[in-house]
Design an enzyme around this catalytic site. Structure first.
Site, PDB file in Angstrom:
ATOM      1  N   ASP A   1       0.306  -1.666  -0.269  1.00 21.79           N
ATOM      2  CA  ASP A   1       0.066   0.106  -0.006  1.00 21.79           C
ATOM      3  C   ASP A   1       1.448   1.651  -0.556  1.00 21.79           C
ATOM      4  O   ASP A   1       2.197   1.147   0.589  1.00 21.79           O
ATOM      5  CB  ASP A   1      -1.370   0.680   1.317  1.00 21.79           C
ATOM      6  CG  ASP A   1      -1.974  -0.348   1.160  1.00 21.79           C
ATOM      7  OD1 ASP A   1      -2.282  -0.765   0.002  1.00 21.79           O
ATOM      8  OD2 ASP A   1      -2.560  -1.360   2.084  1.00 21.79           O
TER       9      ASP A   1
ATOM     10  N   THR B   1      -0.842   4.818   1.207  1.00 19.73           N
ATOM     11  CA  THR B   1      -0.910   6.094   2.393  1.00 19.73           C
ATOM     12  C   THR B   1      -0.425   4.752   4.168  1.00 19.73           C
ATOM     13  O   THR B   1      -1.544   3.608   4.139  1.00 19.73           O
ATOM     14  CB  THR B   1      -2.325   5.754   2.766  1.00 19.73           C
ATOM     15  OG1 THR B   1      -2.248   6.871   1.046  1.00 19.73           O
ATOM     16  CG2 THR B   1      -2.564   7.038   3.929  1.00 19.73           C
TER      17      THR B   1
ATOM     18  N   ASP C   1      -5.197  -2.780   4.987  1.00 22.80           N
ATOM     19  CA  ASP C   1      -5.496  -1.948   5.921  1.00 22.80           C
ATOM     20  C   ASP C   1      -6.845  -2.265   5.980  1.00 22.80           C
ATOM     21  O   ASP C   1      -7.035  -2.454   6.967  1.00 22.80           O
ATOM     22  CB  ASP C   1      -5.055  -0.740   6.041  1.00 22.80           C
ATOM     23  CG  ASP C   1      -5.127   0.184   5.134  1.00 22.80           C
ATOM     24  OD1 ASP C   1      -5.376  -0.671   4.101  1.00 22.80           O
ATOM     25  OD2 ASP C   1      -4.614   1.520   5.090  1.00 22.80           O
TER      26      ASP C   1
END
Length: 1109
Positions: free
Chosen positions: A432, A434, A756
């Site tokens: 990912d 972020t 997440d």
């Protein structure tokens, strides 16, 4: 309703535990009907529980609530006691054989045959053996004692591992927190501290820790498949289905609930108690408890099965597969050698006794002949014991336990032990953006508002008041009320961002413009919001509808700029008036505003609103059509949010690339933003061929004309794909599955994935190693993962790679040492049995070498710390031999040196040292210095070879970093001290005679020669030794299941069990020690493994399922 300050008593609760348990058994409309009949509504249940939906309960009431309604804890299974573990270890087949043989030998040593003597039953060569039986019992007793040592070490090892697992389980449980309202304020508490009456906030991604009733919900959808078997997400609402069950996952939306049942009284707790599963604690999987509905029917299971790719199964640990294969091969060789030895000894004895000496088998001689056969049998079993790598399970367990403990300090919380070493073989990481590559500290740095693009946040005077009002209201109500900005913890520090970081950036923008969002939220509390379309990966936006006092409606929306802008038909101009926003205007904004922001690595968010007239809600269903509702919007502003790259990430990615690991970014951000961040991180580098795709384009390119995903199409894309932007969870899953299933590079790729979100679960499970974010990650993502990054930092993944490679190398180091010992000991025992009918190394001595040396060596070699050098080589890969050509060279050449020394001492030692010949000494004679020198020299060579084994890649300096491993130094010194004690004071039990100082120095000299010989071996180029075969070089092909329907449930391929099935040797199949040897087969269980059986037992899958149910 305010919470009363008067202390509560049990009588104050007007609803009983039994009533709550009964109520929670109802579902959907039946539950709504029952609530209405018995209580009227949920507010009445709150009143009876003495709780307030707005202010919650008081902290002073926790104890009384726990005493009346129970605690939120399901007692785990009581761990096995040490004596039970000892009994388990005693079940080992090999040890049982040794025990029986030793007991028979011990019994016969006290047997005095009536009317007969040994001389009458056998020739003089053997007769003296039993003439004086004073010390005959010592060998049998010493073997039993050695077996007990093996058992105690094994039991202690299992006990330590169990303790380690429970410690990790406690660590995971201690990090699970939930948001509740207590004393009128929102707070986070441990899930074990939740009580009945708590008002809990639930949101996207939560794993519900208790049963409850919905008080308020926004677009709430729950995955109840774990409890009910219903594969479709269940929409929750006050009028249709307010029942919320523990163990279920929030897949969409948010809401508020009152907790009605906890612990063993919750629906999950009741089922676990009935099944006894609350006490079932998979010893090898450290994961929060999950439940399965025993009543789930086959029909209910089919939708879940359909989601799984039937033709590709997740392969288990690379190391596990190779170790099992190697263990079986070694076991086969050892068994063959042991059988041949026993047969030759019996045949030699029979020929000498009944053919050459012409003796007759008499009743009086039968016990004597049996004793000879038992002794031959003991020699054979001893060879088998030495051949089997007994220290391997300990080395694996110690290495894993040590690594897992150290990885915790490196912010890696390992949930599944196989991930620890699998990460060392990773060839690709799909990360990912972020929070993982970036700092997740978001700030609005640019804004397009009132038709003007500001490169920095403007002064509020430059923006029209009407526009500011829309901006303030739109951000305040259309962000989760749990997201907020708090003052800095330290003077001069940055404000604290609580909740979603993107929403915090927007709230921070309001503060910069001197706008008070808290005042708006007080005026429009969360429970007054008419409808909320929560953010999810499909919408890529969040929208909130307000009902005005005049019964009109107002919608505020925020989301991905290029997506939401397509739904805007107007734009607020500098005068605060909605101006037409044509397609051309939209293209200009995308080109001149969004693209420049994205190229600087900014995340672009569009803010918009829409007004609905009075009477628009004539039917409730009108709000269900999102395409109609979230359309014809008016754009308020477009903001550019900066999320700086973590300073340590570019260096970490460079290390990965040098280590042969390809890092790919998979993000939901704009492709220009993703490309810019990828360039800053070093994922894409100048001069290299790379591809950046959006999820929609990727999805088109991997599908054939029939709309189905084609592996050959994926193979054309993934080798050069570096960035996948605007990707959905299904895109991420397809990419991961495509890389794993690909044969484009000639070897199976090992893929790690970070995630997440709730919808990242499938990709995390599909990956060889799934990393969940410890801070930003949802409970669902954490449950699907193998490792939790407690700091959400990519550099922690690099540390996981180092530890994984270190585990692999530690096992290889131990194997190199172990197999050298085994080869020499087996050949010496085998040859001695043929030449002298007696081994130069006695059974007790061989057990000492096999047990103590291996145990110490496993502890010493398995606790080496990782170095940066581990990242300077390519991954081993799934097909790389476990024993490389370099290791094989070391094993064989060191074995040659040791065998030359040992056999020289056996056949010429008496002349070299001018001592009595041990070969011709009667067996009842005291231990000779001759054979003691052989034993002592052999041990000295192993101690020095332990130092050689520290390096397995042909390094010359075997002492490099030796003093950084205190355990290694202590063990080498300790082994030497124990050996001195055994030789000088061991006497008859260890068949040792005291040695002189000169003899000791010669033994040490021969041992040190191993180090010098190691330098000679290192000088021999591997190219000259192509004849050496690498061991464990290829994994067996996947065997097809005979019942395909049952096999669809198997999500893992257990190569270990498959290999055991392939081998037709019964002792391999029944031997618990073979399974314990590859304890990694059990220690590397993944969480799903409790629901499936091994491929070896696939025929009985259906029966097993019924038994488990």
């Amino acid at each position: 309703m305010q919470v009363t300050p008067v202390p509560l008593t049990a009588e104050d609760f007007k609803i009983t535990l039994t009533e709550l348990r009964t109520l929670m058994e109802y579902r959907k409309k039946e539950a709504v009907k029952k609530i209405k009949e018995l209580y009227g509504d949920t507010s009445e249940i709150c009143r009876r529980l003495r709780t307030s939906p707005s202010t919650g309960i008081s902290s002073a009431e926790l104890d009384i609530r726990r005493s009346v309604f129970g605690i939120n804890f399901i007692p785990p299974k009581k761990p096995l006691t040490f004596l039970q573990l000892v009994w388990e270890a005693l079940q080992d087949t090999t040890l049982c054989i040794l025990e029986i043989a030793a007991v028979i030998s011990l019994g016969l040593s006290f047997y005095d045959p009536p009317g007969g003597s040994f001389r009458k039953c056998h020739s003089d060569d053997f007769s003296d053996e039993e003439e004086e039986g004073e010390a005959d019992w010592i060998e049998g007793f010493a073997i039993l004692l050695s077996v007990m040592c093996v058992v105690l070490v094994t039991a202690f090892n299992d006990w330590s591992k169990e303790k380690q697992f429970r410690g990790l389980q406690s660590r995971i449980e201690s990090e699970q927190k939930f948001s509740v309202i207590r004393n009128g304020a929102m707070t986070q508490v441990l899930v074990t501290e939740l009580v009945v009456g708590d008002i809990a906030h639930i949101k996207y991604g939560d794993l519900l820790p208790a049963d409850g009733l919905l008080l308020q919900g926004h677009d709430l959808k729950i995955d109840e498949s774990a409890l009910t078997g219903e594969s479709d997400h269940v929409k929750k609402s006050l009028i249709k289905d307010p029942m919320l069950l523990s163990g279920t996952h929030v897949m969409e939306g948010s809401g508020k609930m009152v907790i009605t049942a906890v612990g063993v009284n919750s629906q999950t707790g009741i089922i676990l108690t009935l099944l006894g599963a609350g006490e079932e604690d998979n010893e090898d999987t450290i994961t929060p408890k999950k439940t399965q509905d025993p009543e789930k029917t086959k029909d209910e299971e089919k939708p879940e099965k359909a989601k799984k790719p039937a033709h590709h199964k997740k392969e288990k640990s690379v190391l596990q597969a190779k170790l099992t294969r190697l263990a079986v091969q070694i076991g086969q060789a050892g068994l063959a050698m042991a059988i041949v030895t026993v047969l030759v000894l019996i045949a030699s004895f029979a020929i000498q006794t009944f053919w050459i000496d012409k003796r007759v088998w008499t009743v009086q001689c039968t016990p004597i002949y049996i004793q000879y056969i038992v002794q031959f049998f003991i020699i054979g079993v001893t060879i088998l014991v030495v051949a089997v790598p007994e220290g391997l399970p300990l080395a694996v367990t110690i290495s894993l336990a040590y690594s897992v403990k150290k990885m915790m300090k490196d912010n890696n919380l390992v949930r599944h032990l196989d991930a620890c070493e699998t990460m060392g073989n990773a060839t690709a990481i799909c990360s990912d953006k972020t929070g993982t590559l970036t700092m997740n500290r978001m700030t609005v740095v640019q804004i397009f508002i009132g038709g003007t693009h500001y490169k920095m946040v403007p002064e509020p005077e430059l923006i029209h008041l009407t526009v500011l009002d829309y901006l303030l209201k739109g951000i305040s109500v259309n962000c989760a009320y749990t997201s907020k900005i708090l003052p800095p913890e330290k003077k001069g520090g940055l404000p604290c961002q609580i909740g979603n970081k993107t929403e915090c950036a927007l709230l921070g923008l309001l503060l910069e413009l001197y706008l008070n969002y808290e005042a708006v939220r007080k005026e429009i509390p969360e429970d007054s919001l008419y409808k909320v379309y929560t953010f999810n990966s499909d919408r890529k936006s969040m929208s909130t509808i307000l009902k005005n006092k005049n019964n009109s409606f107002q919608l505020f929306s925020k989301g991905a700029s290029e997506i939401l802008l397509q739904k805007c038909s107007r734009l607020l101009n500098a005068a605060g008036k909605p101006a037409p926003f044509s397609k051309k205007d939209r293209e200009n904004v995308i080109k001149n505003v969004i693209a420049p922001m994205a190229s600087e690595g900014l995340r672009t968010i569009c803010l918009a609103f829409r007004d609905f007239p009075v009477g628009f809600d004539q039917t409730d269903s009108v709000w269900d059509d999102e395409d109609v509702i979230i359309n014809d919007l008016t754009c308020i502003a477009i903001v550019g949010i900066e999320d700086p790259v973590r300073p340590e990430v570019p260096e970490a990615i460079k290390k990965c690339q040098n280590a042969g690991i390809v890092v790919r970014m998979v993000t939901g951000d704009n492709i220009d933003t993703a490309r810019a961040i990828a360039a800053k991180c070093g994922i894409i580098r100048p001069g290299e061929t790379f591809v950046c795709l959006e999820g929609s384009e990727f999805n088109k390119q991997i599908r054939g004309a029939d709309g189905k995903i084609k592996q050959e199409l994926i193979d054309k894309i993934w080798p050069t794909l570096c960035v996948l932007a605007r990707s959905s969870p299904s895109d991420k899953y397809n990419l991961v599955a495509g890389i794993i299933n690909s044969d484009a590079t000639g070897q199976r790729q090992v893929v790690a994935v970070t995630g997440d979100g709730t919808n990242d679960g499938p990709a995390l499970k599909k990956a060889d190693v799934g990393f969940a974010m410890g801070i930003a990650g949802t409970d669902v993502a954490k449950e699907a993962s193998d490792i939790i990054l407690t700091d959400d930092n990519f550099s922690s993944i690099v540390k996981a790679v180092m530890w994984g490679r270190n585990v692999y190398d530690s096992i290889s180091k131990f194997l190199q040492f172990q197999l050298t010992v085994n080869v020499v000991a087996v050949i010496v025992a085998f040859t001695g049995a043929f030449v002298t009918q007696n081994s130069p190394l006695k059974a007790v001595q061989m057990l000492w070498v096999n047990l103590i040396m291996d145990t110490f060596a496993s502890l010493a070699l398995a606790t080496e710390k990782p170095t940066e050098d581990l990242l300077k080589r390519k991954p081993y890969g799934r097909n790389k031999p476990l024993i490389s050509r370099t290791m094989m060279k070391n094993i064989l050449f060191h074995a040659v040196y040791q065998l030359v020394i040992v056999f020289t001492l056996v056949f010429a030692g008496e002349r070299i040292f001018d001592i009595e010949n041990g070969r011709i000494a009667p067996l009842e004679a005291p231990p000779s210095q001759h054979y003691t020198i052989i034993f002592n020299t052999f041990v000295m060579m192993q101690i020095c070879n332990e130092v050689n084994a520290r390096k397995i890649h042909g390094e010359r300096n075997v002492f490099s970093g030796i003093f950084t491993n205190t355990i290694f130094c202590c063990i080498v010194l300790g082994t030497l001290i124990v050996q001195i004690i055994i030789v000088q004071f061991g006497g008859i039990p260890f068949s040792c005679a005291k040695l002189t100082l000169e003899q000791w120095l010669w033994c040490i000299f021969f041992g040190v020669g191993t180090l010098l010989w190691g330098q000679v071996i290192t000088s021999i180029p591997n190219e000259y030794l192509r004849c050496l075969r690498e061991v464990g070089d290829a994994l067996p092909p996947t065997e097809d299941c005979e019942e395909e329907e049952d096999c669809e449930d198997n999500t893992e391929i257990d190569y270990g069990e498959q290999e055991l099935r392939r081998s037709q040797i019964l002792w391999c199949r029944s031997l618990k020690r073979i399974r314990v040897q590859c304890r990694v087969v059990r220690a590397f269980r993944a969480s799903l493994y409790s629901d499936v059986q091994s491929v070896a037992n696939s025929k009985h899958c259906s029966t097993e399922k019924k038994l488990r149910a």
